[in-house]
Design a protein around this motif. Sequence first.
Motif, PDB file in Angstrom:
ATOM      1  N   GLY A   1       0.750  -1.032   0.213  1.00 26.49           N
ATOM      2  CA  GLY A   1      -0.237   0.152  -0.389  1.00 26.49           C
ATOM      3  C   GLY A   1       0.877   1.456  -0.063  1.00 26.49           C
ATOM      4  O   GLY A   1       1.810   1.356   0.087  1.00 26.49           O
ATOM      5  N   PHE A   2       0.359   2.267   0.528  1.00 35.08           N
ATOM      6  CA  PHE A   2       0.879   3.538   1.179  1.00 35.08           C
ATOM      7  C   PHE A   2       0.691   3.770   2.278  1.00 35.08           C
ATOM      8  O   PHE A   2      -0.746   3.790   2.681  1.00 35.08           O
ATOM      9  N   SER A   3       1.597   5.223   2.820  1.00 37.58           N
ATOM     10  CA  SER A   3       1.175   5.566   3.710  1.00 37.58           C
ATOM     11  C   SER A   3       0.287   6.539   3.452  1.00 37.58           C
ATOM     12  O   SER A   3       0.845   7.516   2.570  1.00 37.58           O
ATOM     13  N   ALA A   4      -0.877   7.273   4.095  1.00 33.19           N
ATOM     14  CA  ALA A   4      -1.669   7.447   2.934  1.00 33.19           C
ATOM     15  C   ALA A   4      -1.486   9.286   4.123  1.00 33.19           C
ATOM     16  O   ALA A   4      -1.236  10.059   3.329  1.00 33.19           O
ATOM     17  N   ASN A   5      -0.360   8.703   5.429  1.00 33.70           N
ATOM     18  CA  ASN A   5       0.083   9.993   5.526  1.00 33.70           C
ATOM     19  C   ASN A   5       0.828  11.668   4.488  1.00 33.70           C
ATOM     20  O   ASN A   5       1.041  12.322   3.733  1.00 33.70           O
ATOM     21  N   LYS A   6       1.972  10.703   3.605  1.00 32.48           N
ATOM     22  CA  LYS A   6       2.785  10.697   2.889  1.00 32.48           C
ATOM     23  C   LYS A   6       2.141  10.718   1.698  1.00 32.48           C
ATOM     24  O   LYS A   6       2.840  11.592   1.208  1.00 32.48           O
ATOM     25  N   PHE A   7       0.724  10.104   1.258  1.00 32.16           N
ATOM     26  CA  PHE A   7       0.546   9.940  -0.233  1.00 32.16           C
ATOM     27  C   PHE A   7      -0.184  11.715   0.419  1.00 32.16           C
ATOM     28  O   PHE A   7      -0.065  12.171  -0.627  1.00 32.16           O
ATOM     29  N   LYS A   8      -1.408  12.050   1.448  1.00 36.91           N
ATOM     30  CA  LYS A   8      -1.645  13.556   1.482  1.00 36.91           C
ATOM     31  C   LYS A   8      -0.704  14.413   0.502  1.00 36.91           C
ATOM     32  O   LYS A   8      -0.717  15.554   0.968  1.00 36.91           O
ATOM     33  N   ASP A   9       0.437  14.373   2.078  1.00 42.50           N
ATOM     34  CA  ASP A   9       1.600  15.628   1.590  1.00 42.50           C
ATOM     35  C   ASP A   9       1.740  15.869  -0.327  1.00 42.50           C
ATOM     36  O   ASP A   9       2.014  17.025  -0.639  1.00 42.50           O
ATOM     37  N   ALA A  10       2.033  14.273  -0.617  1.00 41.85           N
ATOM     38  CA  ALA A  10       2.599  14.347  -1.591  1.00 41.85           C
ATOM     39  C   ALA A  10       1.560  15.110  -2.964  1.00 41.85           C
ATOM     40  O   ALA A  10       2.200  15.234  -3.971  1.00 41.85           O
ATOM     41  N   MET A  11       0.382  14.556  -2.068  1.00 37.62           N
ATOM     42  CA  MET A  11      -0.963  15.347  -3.122  1.00 37.62           C
ATOM     43  C   MET A  11      -0.517  17.005  -3.141  1.00 37.62           C
ATOM     44  O   MET A  11      -0.878  17.793  -3.813  1.00 37.62           O
ATOM     45  N   GLU A  12      -0.239  17.563  -1.855  1.00 41.43           N
ATOM     46  CA  GLU A  12      -0.546  19.045  -1.806  1.00 41.43           C
ATOM     47  C   GLU A  12       1.002  19.437  -2.578  1.00 41.43           C
ATOM     48  O   GLU A  12       0.922  20.402  -3.231  1.00 41.43           O
ATOM     49  N   HIS A  13       1.904  18.455  -2.087  1.00 39.53           N
ATOM     50  CA  HIS A  13       3.002  19.306  -3.273  1.00 39.53           C
ATOM     51  C   HIS A  13       3.470  19.126  -4.618  1.00 39.53           C
ATOM     52  O   HIS A  13       4.088  20.015  -5.815  1.00 39.53           O
ATOM     53  N   ALA A  14       2.258  18.237  -5.162  1.00 34.92           N
ATOM     54  CA  ALA A  14       1.932  18.538  -6.387  1.00 34.92           C
ATOM     55  C   ALA A  14       0.995  19.468  -7.159  1.00 34.92           C
ATOM     56  O   ALA A  14       0.812  19.360  -8.085  1.00 34.92           O
ATOM     57  N   GLY A  15       0.347  20.085  -6.089  1.00 33.17           N
ATOM     58  CA  GLY A  15      -0.795  21.377  -6.192  1.00 33.17           C
ATOM     59  C   GLY A  15      -1.815  20.822  -6.130  1.00 33.17           C
ATOM     60  O   GLY A  15      -2.929  21.410  -7.309  1.00 33.17           O
TER      61      GLY A  15
END
Length: 136
Positions: A49-63
């Motif tokens: 899977g993914f770390s939901a925390n890191k995925f959410k942060d990555a979404m924000e960093h990607a705009g």
Amino acid sequence: SDERKKEDISSIDPMIDKLLKLYKEVDPITFRYKEEVAKYQDDALIHFGFSANKFKDAMEHAGINSDEFSIVQEYEDRKKDPNTMEEIVENFLAMKYDEITPLNFLMIKFILKELININDRLKEVEKNGKNNDRKE
């Protein structure tokens, strides 16, 4: 699912640049759930899977505003403290993996289009190379 039950339908194609940034930043992981480890020790299953925390942060960093999309959601976990019997409420994040499927499909389409473009350019270079060999 049936389009008749949907509104505000739009293509995700315009998000490709943001999704490319997201996909470059996010890494799949393996993990075991703490509750399963407590119950089954070494026999607890390993999950992908993914770390939901890191995925959410990555979404924000990607705009990508993670609050506008349902891929990462916040849930409440309610438990009773065994010592005081008071209710403990914890918030945690969870991934909705079925939401990733359309994104993966778009990324595959993008990569396929890029491969076709590269292949076409390679054929053109090879063709021009053969034409230059004939001239000599």
